[in-house]
Enzyme design. Structure first.
Site, mmCIF file in Angstrom:
data_model
loop_
_atom_site.group_PDB
_atom_site.id
_atom_site.type_symbol
_atom_site.label_atom_id
_atom_site.label_comp_id
_atom_site.label_asym_id
_atom_site.label_seq_id
_atom_site.Cartn_x
_atom_site.Cartn_y
_atom_site.Cartn_z
ATOM 1 C CB THR A 7 10.950 13.162 25.907
ATOM 2 O OG1 THR A 7 10.856 12.051 25.009
ATOM 3 C CG2 THR A 7 11.480 12.685 27.239
ATOM 4 C CB ALA B 132 14.504 1.654 29.883
ATOM 5 C CD GLU C 35 51.390 8.586 25.897
ATOM 6 O OE1 GLU C 35 51.435 8.507 24.659
ATOM 7 O OE2 GLU C 35 50.562 9.294 26.521
#
Length: 366
Positions: free
Chosen positions: A199, A157, A55
């Site tokens: 991983t 994925a 704002e």
């Protein structure tokens, strides 16, 4: 202004609010548009944590006097002193004629007080415009400000037959370049990126923001490594980005000391069945100001995260490829769930093509 005009200007405020993605956490994404006589005379967004709110930026950017203008802002203006002064005071001082906002701020320091003060000054106030869109825009902020627990997004994925790698571990590349670019953008959005030691050992990923944004936001890398197996030569320990290695109580002290010598931090988390307790971990991360986590992990950690109930949202990329193989890895592995009636339920909210892949967004039905 009519309903159609209000909606159009609020959608514009939402659009510009996204310019702050990756830089305002743990604050909300907020955009503001000022309209006078049917013309936009000022726009602004919250650009960075600790800097002026949307704002204020919109009013500072205004091209003419603000008296009687309509201010559209995605979230109720604040009415308290935090990093910046109250926006409500400036709105009243500038003699804005009408305030239109999307949602009340769930922050208990604001929670309706800003809108009430502005309305009490004689300014017309209307809320709830594009409410659902603003709630989605600020899903991270809303959860975190209410619970102090990070919003967790699990990204996967896979091939059409549900594989994240071939039987011999090859996974580059399953999805299209566009899908991989989207993943980099996701890394830009969230405060932390979580993965497992498996991983790290298999792929040695960098886990940083490689998006096309001019300025990167590099999330904190959080590695779940219960017993301290992260290789000392891995990229997560030897690149300059912030890294937390989350170990379970009982992890060898020698590992902790070596990681600390690398300039990285070890977070000792209570153990659950010999593993890092993920529920405790997200509470600890929330106390550190980490409001959101992108979970990019293998099947075992993904299953553990789902089982622990820490996942809020899933973004899945499905590539039009089939590789088969009963030993090929899946996006969610672990011991699995025995009965279909106990399966984790999802609510799919989005589906679109990503080059030749399909991108699906879904929320966990808690």
């Amino acid at each position: 202004m009519g309903i159609q005009e209000d909606t159009g200007f609020m959608l514009r405020a939402i659009e510009i609010a996204r310019r702050g993605e990756g830089f305002v956490n743990p604050n909300p994404l907020v955009g503001a548009v000022i309209v006078k006589n049917g013309r936009v005379i000022g726009e602004g967004f919250h650009a960075r944590y600790g800097q002026p709110h949307a704002e204020i930026n919109a009013m500072e950017n205004a091209k003419e006097n603000l008296e009687g203008a309509t201010l559209y802002v995605t979230m109720e203006p604040c009415n308290h002193f935090g990093k910046t002064p109250p926006c409500s005071d400036r709105i009243i001082r500038e003699k804005i004629g009408r305030l239109v906002f999307g949602i009340h701020d769930p922050n208990p320091d604001v929670a309706g007080k800003g809108a009430a003060k502005i309305a009490g000054s004689g300014i017309q106030v209307e809320g709830g415009v594009c409410r659902e869109e603003v709630l989605r825009l600020n899903e991270v902020y809303i959860k975190y400000i209410s619970s102090k627990i990070p919003f967790v997004v699990m990204k996967t994925a896979m091939t059409l037959d549900g594989k994240i790698a071939s039987a011999n571990g090859d996974s580059k590349w399953i999805t299209s370049p566009r899908s991989r670019e989207t993943v980099q953008h996701l890394r830009h959005l969230y405060s932390g990126i979580m993965s497992g030691v498996g991983t790290v050992i298999a792929d040695d990923p960098m886990l940083n923001d490689r998006s096309d944004h001019e300025e990167k936001s590099h999330p904190v890398r959080i590695i779940c490594d219960s017993m301290g197996r992260t290789p000392y030569g891995s990229k997560v320990l030897n690149t300059p980005f912030s890294t937390l290695i989350a170990v379970a109580a009982g992890c060898p002290v020698s590992f902790i000391r070596k990681v600390e010598k690398k300039g990285k931090e070890v977070l000792i988390v209570p153990a659950s069945n010999g593993q890092t307790d993920l529920r405790e971990l997200v509470v600890m991360l929330g106390k550190r100001g980490i409001d959101s986590i992108l979970l990019e992990a293998g099947g075992n950690l993904n299953f553990s995260a789902l089982q622990a109930g820490i996942v809020d949202k899933i973004i899945a990329f499905i590539a039009p490829k089939i590789i088969g193989g009963k030993h090929a890895a899946s996006p969610v592995d672990g011991p699995g769930i025995d009965k279909m009636e106990d399966a984790i339920q999802l609510n799919i909210t989005g589906m679109e093509k990503s080059e030749n892949d399909i991108k699906i967004e879904a929320y966990i039905k808690h």
